[in-house]
Design an enzyme around this catalytic site. Structure first.
Site, PDB file in Angstrom:
ATOM      1  N   TRP A 121      -0.919 -22.119  14.241  1.00 29.61           N
ATOM      2  CA  TRP A 121       0.024 -21.037  14.513  1.00 29.61           C
ATOM      3  C   TRP A 121      -0.587 -20.039  15.499  1.00 29.61           C
ATOM      4  CZ3 TRP A 121       0.413 -15.753  14.143  1.00 29.61           C
ATOM      5  CH2 TRP A 121       1.708 -15.214  14.227  1.00 29.61           C
ATOM      6  N   THR A 142       5.221 -26.741  12.009  1.00 27.57           N
ATOM      7  CA  THR A 142       4.195 -26.114  12.850  1.00 27.57           C
ATOM      8  C   THR A 142       2.929 -26.976  12.887  1.00 27.57           C
ATOM      9  OG1 THR A 142       5.082 -23.947  12.273  1.00 27.57           O
ATOM     10  CG2 THR A 142       2.877 -23.991  13.224  1.00 27.57           C
ATOM     11  N   PHE A 181      11.237 -30.969   3.246  1.00 32.84           N
ATOM     12  CA  PHE A 181      10.773 -30.357   2.013  1.00 32.84           C
ATOM     13  C   PHE A 181       9.441 -30.958   1.542  1.00 32.84           C
ATOM     14  CE2 PHE A 181      15.519 -29.539   1.340  1.00 32.84           C
ATOM     15  CZ  PHE A 181      15.446 -28.280   1.895  1.00 32.84           C
ATOM     16  N   PHE A 215      -4.103 -18.685   6.695  1.00 35.37           N
ATOM     17  CA  PHE A 215      -3.577 -17.348   6.946  1.00 35.37           C
ATOM     18  C   PHE A 215      -4.747 -16.358   7.001  1.00 35.37           C
ATOM     19  CE2 PHE A 215       0.346 -19.321   6.025  1.00 35.37           C
ATOM     20  CZ  PHE A 215       1.391 -18.454   6.326  1.00 35.37           C
ATOM     21  N   LYS A 258       5.126 -26.785   7.751  1.00 39.42           N
ATOM     22  CA  LYS A 258       5.008 -28.234   7.949  1.00 39.42           C
ATOM     23  C   LYS A 258       5.297 -28.646   9.394  1.00 39.42           C
ATOM     24  CE  LYS A 258       8.281 -30.728   6.357  1.00 39.42           C
ATOM     25  NZ  LYS A 258       9.177 -30.513   5.268  1.00 39.42           N
ATOM     26  N   ARG A 271      13.052 -33.529  13.396  1.00 43.23           N
ATOM     27  CA  ARG A 271      14.495 -33.418  13.246  1.00 43.23           C
ATOM     28  C   ARG A 271      15.068 -32.312  14.137  1.00 43.23           C
ATOM     29  NH1 ARG A 271      15.444 -32.295   7.153  1.00 43.23           N
ATOM     30  NH2 ARG A 271      13.528 -31.105   7.446  1.00 43.23           N
ATOM     31  N   ALA A 331      17.918 -32.768   3.725  1.00 39.86           N
ATOM     32  CA  ALA A 331      16.792 -33.335   2.980  1.00 39.86           C
ATOM     33  C   ALA A 331      17.051 -33.392   1.478  1.00 39.86           C
ATOM     34  CB  ALA A 331      15.520 -32.532   3.257  1.00 39.86           C
ATOM     35  N   LYS A 373      17.184 -19.666   6.568  1.00 40.78           N
ATOM     36  CA  LYS A 373      15.970 -20.437   6.839  1.00 40.78           C
ATOM     37  C   LYS A 373      15.447 -20.238   8.261  1.00 40.78           C
ATOM     38  CE  LYS A 373      14.258 -25.233   6.600  1.00 40.78           C
ATOM     39  NZ  LYS A 373      13.962 -25.476   8.009  1.00 40.78           N
TER      40      LYS A 373
END
Length: 556
Positions: A409, A73, A301, A381, A71, A94, A273, A105
């Site tokens: 990405w 990214t 999230f 991907f 998200k 954030r 979150a 994480k």
């Protein structure tokens, strides 16, 4: 294949003064933290007060999975993509917490060629905002225990203190502690505990306050304990709000950095979150709207937690009107929602994808319920097959959501040009009719019921006896007419993390409800939500190091 930190270390950053010039800021508008970081003085608002706001784009996602969604990214890549097609864009996200960065994480600075830099600084101490929040919070704790030690003039019931201490690190051993041991000189013994800093109400207030004065007034309203007669004790009773505001005088100014492609990035605040509203600061978002054509922000999230809280809490308090929402999904994550095992996600599986897509479909429906146009960004991907991508796009289009493949990405802003063009077209051709899903003046149960049924798809809500009692207490104190902040697992639309895709025939159980009076919302607790996470068996910290030549490794 280069790691994220290697890509970030090879970035050609501009001096932050040059980045600021892109959005109309001068050197005198900045409080510089070295060559590549700065805070933007809130006085800038006076300078741009008559300028029309730009467009506000919210980036959200499906319910997260071990397969990853990307998200942040996509958020960063979209801002870079908009700049590539001639728009002025800012990403507003954030600040990372050290706990997740050294836990499981990792950081929160994007990935691949869609990152914000200097990545190592952002994921470590940055400009010290989280340390300021930690200190401000713990000052209140110290003053509270000091008041009890020196005679307890307020008649505070030590068994009903609701203000814990905080630390910006995952440390399960501190969840439940006893303070005041060692004799009379060390205070009054009582049970206490630590939350992680991002779960602090100071953080929630920090990210909702309009300015330092608003921050101070909100802090004064925080409830820290209850007296023997059941009445609340506020921070203002401890005369702490002034000192707390002083500690936050620098932190309150938004942080300015840049992406790998030198796009301006405002990174400020980072409430938990699950427990809080999971959005960056109101100041940073509103500053972005004054300085750019497009401000790309996000919420933590999946859309059931992040977007719902952005719409019902942040947008309500800030009088924000989001123009479009981007929902991030991956084929891999949706196959996981459809029952595919983690080791099988690279294999084509149309059946698992078709079942997992139901999760995305629910999030699209939810965004539409708030009246905001939805765009699905498929974070592509290399293992995604054409058949899988075609199936996913067909499902989204059947629900009326624009759908775009994104490759940020691997390609940075170049990989987001299609998404950027779709966002611009959506903003120009579709009107946002945003409205919150409930009225804050409704009863507590009515508000929770609407979130559970409308957003999660639950059949209803059940309350524990403890929660029923708390609701009555809150109503008797006249504190019930506030938005609801749901504390729920991020992994499922339900309160059971094992129920993936789009569960049906379930009820949400609310076990407790807390008052975040300064922040201005009520926190409804479901499931086993931790406010102080623990470290995994093999923490990320085990692989993080700084070499003799100063190179940082293992940070991601």
């Amino acid at each position: 294949m280069k790691t994220d930190v290697q890509i970030a270390q090879q970035a050609k950053m501009l001096p932050i003064v040059e980045v600021a010039k892109k959005i109309g800021l001068e050197e005198d508008d900045l409080i510089q933290y070295g060559k590549y970081k700065a805070k933007v003085s809130l006085d800038v608002f006076k300078k741009f007060k008559d300028k029309e706001d730009g467009k506000l784009i919210l980036v959200t996602a499906i319910n997260p999975t071990p397969a990853g969604e990307g998200k942040t990214t996509i958020n960063i890549g979209l801002a870079m993509g908009l700049n590539k097609i001639g728009k002025t864009a800012i990403t507003a996200i954030r600040e990372p917490s050290l706990g997740p960065s050294f836990g499981i994480k990792g950081g929160a600075a994007g990935g691949g060629y869609a990152q914000v830099v200097p990545m190592e600084d952002i994921n470590l101490h940055f400009t010290g905002d989280l340390h300021a929040i930690t200190t401000a919070h713990n000052l209140i704790s110290a003053l509270l225990d000091n008041h009890i030690h020196h005679g307890n003039e307020l008649n505070i019931d030590p068994r009903r203190i609701v203000w814990k201490r905080v630390l910006d690190m995952n440390d399960r051993a501190l969840r439940n502690i006893v303070v005041g041991l060692g004799g009379k000189a060390n205070g009054v013994p009582r049970e206490d505990g630590f939350d992680i800093t991002v779960a602090s109400e100071i953080m929630a207030i920090f990210c909702l306050a309009e300015d330092l004065q608003d921050f101070k007034e909100r802090v004064a309203r925080i409830i820290v304990a209850y007296k023997y007669d059941g009445s609340p004790v506020y921070v203002r009773d401890l005369k702490a709000q002034g000192a707390v505001a002083l500690l936050m005088k620098d932190a309150i100014n938004p942080n300015l950095v840049q992406t790998l492609e030198n796009t301006p990035a405002l990174i400020h605040g980072g409430p938990f979150a699950n427990i809080a509203h999971g959005c960056n600061s109101m100041q940073a978002t509103k500053l972005g709207l004054k300085l750019a054509d497009y401000t790309i922000t996000e919420a933590g999230f999946g859309a059931d937690l992040g977007a719902e809280k952005f719409f019902d809490i942040k947008a309500r308090f800030g009088d924000l009107n989001p123009d479009a929402t981007v929902i991030v999904a991956t084929v891999r994550a949706l196959k996981h929602h459809g029952g595919a095992k983690k080791g099988e996600l690279e294999n084509e599986d149309l059946d698992a994808l078709a079942e997992g897509v139901e999760n995305l479909e629910k999030h699209i429906e939810n965004v539409n319920k708030f009246g905001v146009p939805a765009i699905v960004a498929i974070n592509r991907f290399p293992t995604d097959t054409e058949a899988e991508l075609n199936l996913l796009m067909e499902k989204c289009q059947a629900l009326g959501a624009e759908t775009v493949l994104s490759e940020v990405w691997a390609k940075g802003g170049e990989g987001a040009i299609d998404l950027a063009e779709k966002v611009v077209k959506t903003c120009e051709t579709k009107e946002s009719n945003f409205k919150p899903i409930y009225d804050s003046e409704e009863s507590i149960k009515a508000k929770i019921d609407k979130i559970a049924k409308e957003v999660y798809g639950a059949d209803g809500v059940e309350y524990t006896k403890k929660c029923e009692k708390k609701i009555k207490q809150i109503e008797n104190l006249g504190l019930d007419k506030k938005p609801i902040c749901m504390a729920k697992t991020q992994y499922s639309l339900s309160d059971d993390p094992k129920l993936l895709a789009r569960p049906k025939g379930f009820k949400i159980t609310v076990r407790d409800i807390n008052v975040s009076n300064g922040a201005g919302f009520l926190v409804a607790l479901t499931g086993n939500i931790m406010t102080m996470p623990g470290l995994p068996k093999v923490p990320a910290a085990n692989n993080i190091d700084i070499l003799e030549d100063g190179e940082i490794v293992g940070l991601f």
